[in-house]
Design a protein around this motif. Structure first.
Motif, PDB file in Angstrom:
ATOM      1  N   THR A  54       0.841  -1.202   0.000  1.00 30.51           N
ATOM      2  CA  THR A  54       0.000   0.000   0.000  1.00 30.51           C
ATOM      3  C   THR A  54       0.871   1.244   0.000  1.00 30.51           C
ATOM      4  O   THR A  54       0.630   2.190  -0.751  1.00 30.51           O
ATOM      5  CB  THR A  54      -0.933   0.025   1.231  1.00 30.51           C
ATOM      6  OG1 THR A  54      -1.515  -1.256   1.399  1.00 30.51           O
ATOM      7  CG2 THR A  54      -2.025   1.069   1.080  1.00 30.51           C
ATOM      8  N   VAL A  55       1.909   1.236   0.839  1.00 32.00           N
ATOM      9  CA  VAL A  55       2.768   2.414   0.930  1.00 32.00           C
ATOM     10  C   VAL A  55       3.585   2.588  -0.350  1.00 32.00           C
ATOM     11  O   VAL A  55       3.726   3.705  -0.870  1.00 32.00           O
ATOM     12  CB  VAL A  55       3.686   2.319   2.172  1.00 32.00           C
ATOM     13  CG1 VAL A  55       4.619   3.528   2.248  1.00 32.00           C
ATOM     14  CG2 VAL A  55       2.843   2.235   3.445  1.00 32.00           C
ATOM     15  N   GLN A  56       4.092   1.480  -0.888  1.00 29.76           N
ATOM     16  CA  GLN A  56       4.866   1.575  -2.140  1.00 29.76           C
ATOM     17  C   GLN A  56       4.011   2.183  -3.257  1.00 29.76           C
ATOM     18  O   GLN A  56       4.447   3.072  -3.978  1.00 29.76           O
ATOM     19  CB  GLN A  56       5.342   0.176  -2.567  1.00 29.76           C
ATOM     20  CG  GLN A  56       6.499  -0.327  -1.714  1.00 29.76           C
ATOM     21  CD  GLN A  56       6.773  -1.814  -1.921  1.00 29.76           C
ATOM     22  OE1 GLN A  56       5.917  -2.568  -2.378  1.00 29.76           O
ATOM     23  NE2 GLN A  56       7.965  -2.249  -1.563  1.00 29.76           N
ATOM     24  N   VAL A  57       2.783   1.702  -3.361  1.00 28.31           N
ATOM     25  CA  VAL A  57       1.896   2.193  -4.420  1.00 28.31           C
ATOM     26  C   VAL A  57       1.505   3.645  -4.147  1.00 28.31           C
ATOM     27  O   VAL A  57       1.431   4.466  -5.061  1.00 28.31           O
ATOM     28  CB  VAL A  57       0.645   1.293  -4.542  1.00 28.31           C
ATOM     29  CG1 VAL A  57      -0.359   1.885  -5.519  1.00 28.31           C
ATOM     30  CG2 VAL A  57       1.041  -0.111  -4.974  1.00 28.31           C
ATOM     31  N   ALA A  58       1.285   3.973  -2.865  1.00 27.69           N
ATOM     32  CA  ALA A  58       0.916   5.340  -2.507  1.00 27.69           C
ATOM     33  C   ALA A  58       2.031   6.309  -2.886  1.00 27.69           C
ATOM     34  O   ALA A  58       1.776   7.421  -3.356  1.00 27.69           O
ATOM     35  CB  ALA A  58       0.612   5.445  -1.013  1.00 27.69           C
ATOM     36  N   LEU A  59       3.270   5.887  -2.705  1.00 29.77           N
ATOM     37  CA  LEU A  59       4.399   6.749  -3.076  1.00 29.77           C
ATOM     38  C   LEU A  59       4.360   7.033  -4.571  1.00 29.77           C
ATOM     39  O   LEU A  59       4.563   8.162  -5.012  1.00 29.77           O
ATOM     40  CB  LEU A  59       5.731   6.092  -2.697  1.00 29.77           C
ATOM     41  CG  LEU A  59       6.046   6.039  -1.201  1.00 29.77           C
ATOM     42  CD1 LEU A  59       7.294   5.203  -0.942  1.00 29.77           C
ATOM     43  CD2 LEU A  59       6.230   7.435  -0.634  1.00 29.77           C
ATOM     44  N   ASP A  60       4.065   6.008  -5.360  1.00 29.65           N
ATOM     45  CA  ASP A  60       3.991   6.208  -6.816  1.00 29.65           C
ATOM     46  C   ASP A  60       2.809   7.095  -7.197  1.00 29.65           C
ATOM     47  O   ASP A  60       2.901   7.888  -8.125  1.00 29.65           O
ATOM     48  CB  ASP A  60       3.877   4.864  -7.543  1.00 29.65           C
ATOM     49  CG  ASP A  60       5.196   4.106  -7.510  1.00 29.65           C
ATOM     50  OD1 ASP A  60       6.243   4.770  -7.352  1.00 29.65           O
ATOM     51  OD2 ASP A  60       5.182   2.864  -7.614  1.00 29.65           O
ATOM     52  N   LEU A  61       1.710   6.939  -6.487  1.00 24.84           N
ATOM     53  CA  LEU A  61       0.530   7.751  -6.800  1.00 24.84           C
ATOM     54  C   LEU A  61       0.665   9.176  -6.256  1.00 24.84           C
ATOM     55  O   LEU A  61      -0.100  10.062  -6.621  1.00 24.84           O
ATOM     56  CB  LEU A  61      -0.732   7.120  -6.188  1.00 24.84           C
ATOM     57  CG  LEU A  61      -1.313   5.865  -6.853  1.00 24.84           C
ATOM     58  CD1 LEU A  61      -2.419   5.281  -5.984  1.00 24.84           C
ATOM     59  CD2 LEU A  61      -1.855   6.178  -8.244  1.00 24.84           C
ATOM     60  N   GLY A  62       1.606   9.362  -5.318  1.00 20.94           N
ATOM     61  CA  GLY A  62       1.757  10.665  -4.683  1.00 20.94           C
ATOM     62  C   GLY A  62       0.661  10.972  -3.673  1.00 20.94           C
ATOM     63  O   GLY A  62       0.283  12.130  -3.504  1.00 20.94           O
ATOM     64  N   VAL A  63       0.155   9.935  -2.994  1.00 20.69           N
ATOM     65  CA  VAL A  63      -0.864  10.176  -1.966  1.00 20.69           C
ATOM     66  C   VAL A  63      -0.220  10.016  -0.584  1.00 20.69           C
ATOM     67  O   VAL A  63       0.351   8.966  -0.282  1.00 20.69           O
ATOM     68  CB  VAL A  63      -2.015   9.139  -2.030  1.00 20.69           C
ATOM     69  CG1 VAL A  63      -3.222   9.639  -1.265  1.00 20.69           C
ATOM     70  CG2 VAL A  63      -2.381   8.813  -3.442  1.00 20.69           C
ATOM     71  N   PRO A  64      -0.299  11.056   0.260  1.00 20.73           N
ATOM     72  CA  PRO A  64       0.342  10.951   1.574  1.00 20.73           C
ATOM     73  C   PRO A  64      -0.453  10.099   2.561  1.00 20.73           C
ATOM     74  O   PRO A  64      -1.219  10.615   3.356  1.00 20.73           O
ATOM     75  CB  PRO A  64       0.436  12.408   2.037  1.00 20.73           C
ATOM     76  CG  PRO A  64      -0.644  13.119   1.291  1.00 20.73           C
ATOM     77  CD  PRO A  64      -0.918  12.364   0.031  1.00 20.73           C
ATOM     78  N   VAL A  65      -0.246   8.788   2.512  1.00 17.96           N
ATOM     79  CA  VAL A  65      -0.917   7.911   3.484  1.00 17.96           C
ATOM     80  C   VAL A  65      -0.005   7.751   4.703  1.00 17.96           C
ATOM     81  O   VAL A  65       0.485   6.664   5.005  1.00 17.96           O
ATOM     82  CB  VAL A  65      -1.279   6.530   2.878  1.00 17.96           C
ATOM     83  CG1 VAL A  65      -2.423   6.634   1.899  1.00 17.96           C
ATOM     84  CG2 VAL A  65      -0.085   5.881   2.198  1.00 17.96           C
TER      85      VAL A  65
END
Ligand code: 6PG
Length: 475
Positions: free
Chosen positions: A266-277
């Motif tokens: 989830t965090v890896q994908v969030a980094l690519d999407l640019g969403v601060p989770v």
């Protein structure tokens, strides 16, 4: 062919799903690579409903009505690819293959594209609720084509948990959407568990409450806004006493948290999407820190002095409760941001409110307040952030004081609260008028001519830092 659906892979999750479908009146074809597992399954559970057991994959495939629907419930990764390869040659145009494991959505997209050439509809289906849920009603997040959902929908909606007569199952969107949403679900699960663990730690280490007392606190919390499965089982785990030693169970468990990997994804994908989770990221890193034994041991030797916990009164428990709820709101808001962002990026058309609806029952993060999230998206489908919607804004206003107090008190006592502190920082960052990102932009322009924008006029600018007059030019 008599079976309504097939399932291969009869480990606990697979066999429970098969039993659940059979108990709902569907005839289920069952198969397992090691045949004895299949015969053992029929011996133990054959009376649950109608099963058709097959030893070979070809008999298994032949026993299912067309277009066939087959659920694969084997280990994620190579094992899944191997079963898919074997099945592909045996299937016909329009047949449906369902991967119900925790696969990475990118693998699901890849598999779907490969199988499309063979006329096979590949579906990534997220199933949450653990072994118990699989048997008695999980939450089911289905990806893949409309054709596939027409065939699968009636069965999965039948076996899913039901809340107020609504099934906790839905066609989330095409291709990888189902596994994507399941991944974010697990990320939120990490964040939620981290916050619960911090609340326990603060109350125990600062307020001096024992696990048995804290079990009662959690039980009470479970009667209010915080009502959720994870709070309920937190009370259960805290109340549990180890039979061998007579000590609280939580004191005899090694304090290094493991992870199978969905939170990390989830965090890896969030980094690519640019969403601060940030809530999910702090939770993943906190687990990782807990497992760094060598560093922990080294630091414990060098920095051994303990900090004194500040005095707190009775009202501290209520502060922790409101802080927990506020931090949870932040974590869920970030998770829903990620769903919206992922859906936009992949053009999946995911309905955020529907995700809240199907998470109300069956899954690990099932909670009363998901109903509020559903309502929020019903009222305003394009909501920018859950945090500003009235109910959640109130929770944040009411929890803000508690959150600040928990973070400052825990910090003074030397109790790590990355989840609480991260939630508070995110909240403060969003609500502040100016952020020091302006200085970062200045630094970037100074050392690398990376340019900046201005608050007072349009355009992109660069200051000639190396010259005496530091002239600003339009870039
Ligand atoms: C669920 C759970 C399930 C599993 C987690 C555990 O929704 O039913 O999320 O998928 O229990 O993957 O994850 P970790 O081992 O990574 O904590």
């Amino acid at each position: 062919a008599t079976a309504d659906i097939g399932l291969t892979g009869l480990a606990v999750m697979g066999s429970n799903l098969a039993r659940n479908m059979a108990r709902h009146g569907h005839t289920v074809a069952v198969h397992n690579r090691t045949t004895s597992k299949m015969t053992d399954f029929l011996d133990a559970h054959g009376s649950d409903g109608d099963f058709v057991g097959s030893e070979s994959l070809s008999d298994f495939v032949a026993s299912i009505k067309q277009p066939r629907a087959i659920i694969i419930m084997v280990k994620a990764g190579e094992a899944t690819d191997a079963v898919i390869d074997e099945l592909t040659g045996l299937l016909d145009d329009g047949d449906i293959l369902v991967d119900a494991g925790n696969a990475h959505f990118a693998d699901t997209v890849r598999r779907q594209q490969a199988l499309e050439e063979h006329g096979i509809h590949f579906v990534g289906m997220g199933v949450s609720g653990g072994e118990e849920g699989a048997l008695n009603g999980p939450s089911i997040m289905v990806g893949g084509s409309d054709h596939a959902y027409e065939r699968l929908g009636p069965i999965v909606e039948d076996i899913a948990a039901q809340v107020d007569g609504t099934p906790c199952a839905a066609h989330v969107g095409p291709d990888g959407a189902g596994h994507f949403v399941k991944m974010v679900h697990n990320g939120i699960e990490y964040a939620d568990m981290q916050l619960i663990a911090e609340a326990y730690d603060v109350l125990r280490s600062v307020a001096g409450q024992e696990p048995a007392e804290l079990a009662e606190v959690f039980r009470r919390w479970n009667e209010g806004d915080l009502e959720s499965f994870l709070i309920e089982i937190a009370a259960d785990v805290l109340a549990h006493v180890d039979a061998d030693t007579g000590r609280p169970f939580v004191d005899v468990v090694a304090d290094s948290a493991e992870q199978k990997g969905t939170g990390r994804w989830t965090v890896q994908v969030a980094l690519d999407l640019g969403v601060p989770v940030t809530g999910i990221a702090e939770a993943v890193f906190a687990r990782s820190v807990s497992g760094h034994d060598a560093q922990r041991e080294a630091a414990q030797k060098v920095f051994e002095e303990k900090l004194d916990a500040p005095e707190v009164g009775e009202d501290f428990v209520e502060d922790v409760r409101t802080a927990l709820f506020a931090a949870k709101v932040v974590a869920y808001a970030q998770g829903f941001d990620m769903i919206v962002e992922g859906s936009n990026e992949h053009d999946w058309g995911i309905h955020a409110g529907e995700m809240a609806t199907i998470w109300r029952g069956g899954c690990i993060i099932r909670a009363k307040f998901l109903d509020r999230i559903r309502e929020a998206f019903d009222d305003e489908p394009d909501l920018t952030t859950l945090m500003t919607q009235e109910y959640f804004a109130t929770a944040l206003r009411e929890g803000e004081r508690g959150l600040r107090r928990v973070v400052t008190t825990a910090t003074a006592a030397g109790v790590p609260v990355p989840g609480f502190a991260g939630a508070l920082s995110y909240f403060d960052a969003l609500r502040r008028d100016r952020l020091p990102a302006a200085l970062i932009q200045g630094l970037r322009d100074n050392f690398g001519a990376h340019t900046y924008e201005r608050v007072d006029r349009d355009g992109t600018f660069h200051t000639q830092w190396a010259t005496d007059d530091r002239k600003e030019v339009e870039a």
